[in-house]
Design a protein around this motif. Structure first.
Motif, PDB file in Angstrom:
ATOM      1  N   GLY A  15      -1.237   0.082  -0.082  1.00 14.70           N
ATOM      2  CA  GLY A  15      -0.197   0.368   0.894  1.00 14.70           C
ATOM      3  C   GLY A  15       0.665   1.550   0.483  1.00 14.70           C
ATOM      4  O   GLY A  15       0.972   2.434   1.297  1.00 14.70           O
ATOM      5  N   LEU A  16       1.046   1.591  -0.775  1.00 12.41           N
ATOM      6  CA  LEU A  16       1.918   2.673  -1.244  1.00 12.41           C
ATOM      7  C   LEU A  16       1.207   4.020  -1.171  1.00 12.41           C
ATOM      8  O   LEU A  16       1.813   5.025  -0.799  1.00 12.41           O
ATOM      9  N   ALA A  73       0.717  12.779 -11.716  1.00 10.35           N
ATOM     10  CA  ALA A  73       1.807  13.138 -10.803  1.00 10.35           C
ATOM     11  C   ALA A  73       3.113  12.469 -11.211  1.00 10.35           C
ATOM     12  O   ALA A  73       4.198  13.041 -11.041  1.00 10.35           O
ATOM     13  N   TYR A  74       3.023  11.249 -11.756  1.00 16.17           N
ATOM     14  CA  TYR A  74       4.259  10.524 -12.072  1.00 16.17           C
ATOM     15  C   TYR A  74       4.459  10.370 -13.572  1.00 16.17           C
ATOM     16  O   TYR A  74       5.268   9.561 -14.014  1.00 16.17           O
ATOM     17  N   ASP A  75       3.673  11.152 -14.314  1.00 13.69           N
ATOM     18  CA  ASP A  75       3.862  11.223 -15.759  1.00 13.69           C
ATOM     19  C   ASP A  75       3.812   9.830 -16.409  1.00 13.69           C
ATOM     20  O   ASP A  75       4.658   9.476 -17.227  1.00 13.69           O
ATOM     21  N   ALA A 213       7.137   4.075  -4.959  1.00 14.93           N
ATOM     22  CA  ALA A 213       8.145   3.330  -4.196  1.00 14.93           C
ATOM     23  C   ALA A 213       9.507   4.003  -4.325  1.00 14.93           C
ATOM     24  O   ALA A 213      10.256   4.124  -3.333  1.00 14.93           O
ATOM     25  N   ALA A 214       9.833   4.460  -5.533  1.00 13.11           N
ATOM     26  CA  ALA A 214      11.120   5.130  -5.740  1.00 13.11           C
ATOM     27  C   ALA A 214      11.191   6.394  -4.884  1.00 13.11           C
ATOM     28  O   ALA A 214      12.220   6.691  -4.261  1.00 13.11           O
ATOM     29  N   GLU A 215      10.080   7.106  -4.824  1.00  9.43           N
ATOM     30  CA  GLU A 215      10.016   8.329  -4.043  1.00  9.43           C
ATOM     31  C   GLU A 215      10.164   8.042  -2.542  1.00  9.43           C
ATOM     32  O   GLU A 215      10.805   8.790  -1.817  1.00  9.43           O
ATOM     33  N   LEU A 216       9.562   6.934  -2.118  1.00 10.29           N
ATOM     34  CA  LEU A 216       9.650   6.570  -0.693  1.00 10.29           C
ATOM     35  C   LEU A 216      11.027   6.021  -0.344  1.00 10.29           C
ATOM     36  O   LEU A 216      11.432   6.022   0.815  1.00 10.29           O
ATOM     37  N   ARG A 221      10.562  -1.545   2.278  1.00 10.43           N
ATOM     38  CA  ARG A 221      11.451  -2.682   2.533  1.00 10.43           C
ATOM     39  C   ARG A 221      10.864  -3.932   1.889  1.00 10.43           C
ATOM     40  O   ARG A 221       9.822  -4.413   2.324  1.00 10.43           O
ATOM     41  N   LEU A 222      11.543  -4.457   0.876  1.00 13.32           N
ATOM     42  CA  LEU A 222      11.067  -5.664   0.184  1.00 13.32           C
ATOM     43  C   LEU A 222      11.504  -6.923   0.935  1.00 13.32           C
ATOM     44  O   LEU A 222      12.277  -6.846   1.890  1.00 13.32           O
ATOM     45  N   ASP A 223      11.009  -8.078   0.487  1.00 12.37           N
ATOM     46  CA  ASP A 223      11.397  -9.375   1.072  1.00 12.37           C
ATOM     47  C   ASP A 223      11.232  -9.393   2.586  1.00 12.37           C
ATOM     48  O   ASP A 223      12.029 -10.012   3.295  1.00 12.37           O
ATOM     49  N   THR A 224      10.209  -8.720   3.072  1.00 10.86           N
ATOM     50  CA  THR A 224      10.002  -8.630   4.518  1.00 10.86           C
ATOM     51  C   THR A 224       8.578  -9.069   4.871  1.00 10.86           C
ATOM     52  O   THR A 224       7.697  -8.243   5.111  1.00 10.86           O
ATOM     53  N   PRO A 225       8.329 -10.378   4.874  1.00  8.19           N
ATOM     54  CA  PRO A 225       6.974 -10.842   5.216  1.00  8.19           C
ATOM     55  C   PRO A 225       6.663 -10.526   6.683  1.00  8.19           C
ATOM     56  O   PRO A 225       7.526 -10.714   7.548  1.00  8.19           O
ATOM     57  N   VAL A 226       5.478 -10.035   6.926  1.00 10.90           N
ATOM     58  CA  VAL A 226       5.035  -9.762   8.295  1.00 10.90           C
ATOM     59  C   VAL A 226       4.250 -10.971   8.779  1.00 10.90           C
ATOM     60  O   VAL A 226       3.273 -11.381   8.147  1.00 10.90           O
TER      61      VAL A 226
END
Lengths: 445, 445
Positions: A15-16, A73-75, A213-216, A221-226
């Motif tokens: 997903g990320l 990319a993220y060292d 995730a930090a970049e996004l 959005r965490l704790d958000t079950p679909v």
């Protein structure tokens, strides 16, 4: 109502990486994650002093080019796992050191195993006719092994290795699925080589995921079950958000627990019913030092009566012995209460590494079957009769909904590398699917 | 907030019979049904003149004692299916009449088939050791048949019969699951006898279900999909209702799509992941009269290149030829557009019953995989490696939640009879579980 260009369900690597590519293409993207963390089936715990240990997926092999690109990319620093010293093959009554990939077997068993591996390699390299594929898909790996490995020691070893690889007993998995998985790693030899030359991440294998995730930022959005996805034909409604396209980046059985309107086509629905998760328990025993190295041991122990053990110590850090139990072994251990489970596993560590293994200074464990947003590990597997019937539904988009997740990868399915590639593939599908996105295709880093 | 004593999820035979028993015991019970009708995997269509035809489960056998009791209680009339005349075995190039249960085979094939049946019977009657059970559970029915039935005609016939019985290709199902299913019918002979002596319901097999629902009145709530179940430890919250106990009377894969808090134990969750639905397409061609009887045909046609056909005509009513396609055959047919599907099936009817079958006056069909609240048919099946690992979770209650549904029955699992028995068993569990209900155990009618 929020209206991003695309919504991604699930903040594992798939997903990320889908979101990252869409963002790079200039799309407004939103990632919805059910749990309180990113990384999916990777998970890092921290020890005093900041040392990391992995409780989920952890390896990167030289052929994992997309994962390597992310690491660059993220060292995210990697190190080659400690492999010097002897491996051990133990049971409740025996203890034998060995070097090299395979434990010592009687000559006859070794010959039979080599022959079976050669046959397996031939199956993975040649083009199968429909009839051959159907026949292999109607056979369990257990049946195939029983026929090809009539020598008990070789049989038991192959069952243990393949069961660990698949995170499920060989009785449950289609032979065609095993062959497909091996093909996705480049064949028997390449796959095995990838395992023996794999590296670990100093700061944990979910490091790049956390960096993405930090970049996004707020887009994750965490704790958000679909719980439901509504495809109107013009757009997709998910959790109060409207978007042009959705990418569901979950293992198939969890994707199947979302309520879709209109209802999914039968083939896609049945695919999600027919691809369950394996079972995986991972533990990590912490010692002041990797004491086994002083005894000339590598830390790798194959226990015929317990889990497999590996040295996961970071350079200069405390000693880490991580154990992997899969399928029925995982289920047996997770039925015990925590103290009894720890005692059982520590007994196996002592069998492999001597009495100093009896007193770890710290203990971490993760039963992936208990994780409410994984409900098994490390991957969904293919029982017999699935790939040749509803297999094509694994990746085929349904309306405005696209599918990602390591299981959907054509190469390195079941690995973090597969998850990354699947997310990028799904992102490309979204970019291709909408005229207004089509000029934005991204050149990968 | 409403506070009935018990909530039942699903208004198929299992759920309705659970509710009926609880109501008889004096409990306040509520049945929540996702679809707009009761009856689950039974479904009756109506023809002009009020004639019924079944698009789902339809048979009742003499051994189906609980179903018979319901039929008596609600005055649902049955009739013995028409079996006089010859059966036919057809393919795209052949047409042969036969009488009796099994189609004509070369003597060698008949002998091989008899031997395989004898072996199967032995497996179903003897007590299996754990090792034997595990071995059978690690083998697909396809593998077993390949080994026991090396003669193509016998093999093809056995595959067709067993595939129809299981509603899924024999490649997908565990041999232990087949044996367990046969045991649940009383053995090979009893099971076969039940099929040949089965009756149908004049007014459709969902008649008693509709009668129970009518009796329960407002306690049955249609169009109420249950998406989550919360077990507080003191009571269960479902769809805005609080009750002491819940009975989930759905096939396991659909039960698994409900969101449970607290999360289900791993074994139960994995069971729901690992028991998918079969695939079933049922059609019914309507003719002014059962013309085939005049040609000395029974209406039973086994088509090696198409579905199986049966005479489902009601006494004195129009001619009904119902066709059953399962597993891959169902999937192949349901991928066609409706006109093409009908034409394909009608061609099979013509192969079996001559040119007069070419022009049915009416046409009904039900693809159970498309039903949003069944997503397959007729039952969930057990792939290899499931029964011997997470099988016990099929019936084990979790906290205040109990499980019903034909798949959970110990006898006649997969039949309407099994559904009824499972519902009554779950109701008894609820009555036993709560002190205040315990003196209310019901003597069955």
């Amino acid at each position: 109502m929020e209206m991003p260009d695309a919504v991604v369900v699930g903040a594992g690597y798939a997903g990320l990486c889908a979101a990252r590519r869409l963002r790079t293409a200039g799309l407004d993207v939103l990632v919805l994650e059910a749990s309180d963390r990113v990384g999916g089936r990777t998970l890092t715990a921290r020890l005093p002093g900041g040392w990391a240990l992995d409780l989920g997926g952890q390896w990167i092999a030289p052929a994992h080019t997309r994962f390597a690109a992310l690491a660059r990319a993220y060292d995210a620093k990697t190190f080659t796992g400690h492999t010097q010293g002897d491996n051990v093959l133990v049971s409740q009554t025996s203890h034998r050191r060995f070097s090299g990939r395979l434990p010592p077997l009687p000559p006859h068993a070794t010959a039979v195993l080599a022959l079976a591996l050669w046959k397996l390699d031939r199956l993975t390299t040649r083009t199968l006719t429909t009839a051959q594929a159907e026949r292999l898909d109607s056979t369990t790996v257990a049946t195939w092994l029983r026929r090809r490995l009539p020598v008990p020691q070789a049989h038991r070893l192959a069952e243990a290795i393949l069961g660990a690889e698949l995170s499920v007993d060989v009785a449950s998995v289609s032979m065609l699925a095993l062959i497909t998985a091996i093909r996705g790693t480049g064949g028997v030899r390449a796959g095995t080589e990838a395992e023996t030359t794999a590296s670990l991440f100093v700061d944990g294998a979910d490091g790049p995921a956390r960096s993405i995730a930090a970049e996004l930022g707020d887009a994750v959005r965490l704790d958000t079950p679909v719980t439901s996805i509504h495809d109107t034909g013009d757009d997709v409604h998910i959790a109060g958000v409207r978007a042009a396209r959705a990418i569901v980046a979950l293992p198939p059985p969890l994707a199947g627990r979302i309520h879709y309107t209109p209802a999914l086509p039968a083939a896609r629905d049945q695919l999600t019913q027919r691809t369950p998760m394996g079972a995986a328990l991972k533990t990590c025993a912490v010692y002041d030092t990797p004491f086994w190295r002083g005894d000339g041991l590598s830390g790798l122990a194959l226990d015929l009566d317990g889990p497999m053990t590996l040295d996961a110590s970071r350079p200069g850090g405390p000693g880490l012995l991580c154990t992997l139990a899969n399928g029925p072994a995982a289920r047996r251990l997770t039925r015990l209460d925590p103290a009894e489970r720890k005692a059982t596993i520590v007994r196996s560590l002592v069998r492999g590494h001597g009495p100093r293994a009896a007193h770890p200074v710290d203990w971490h464990e993760k039963n992936w079957s208990d994780d409410p947003y994984c409900r098994g590990g490390y991957n969904a597997y293919f029982p017999p009769g699935v790939l040749t019937t509803v297999g094509p539904a694994l990746r085929t988009p349904v309306g405005r909904v696209h599918w990602a997740g390591s299981e959907t990868a054509t190469e390195w399915a079941g690995y973090i590398e597969g998850a990354i590639r699947s997310g990028e593939r799904a992102a490309d599908e979204v970019l291709q699917a909408e005229t207004r996105f089509r000029d934005r295709l991204v050149v990968p880093d």
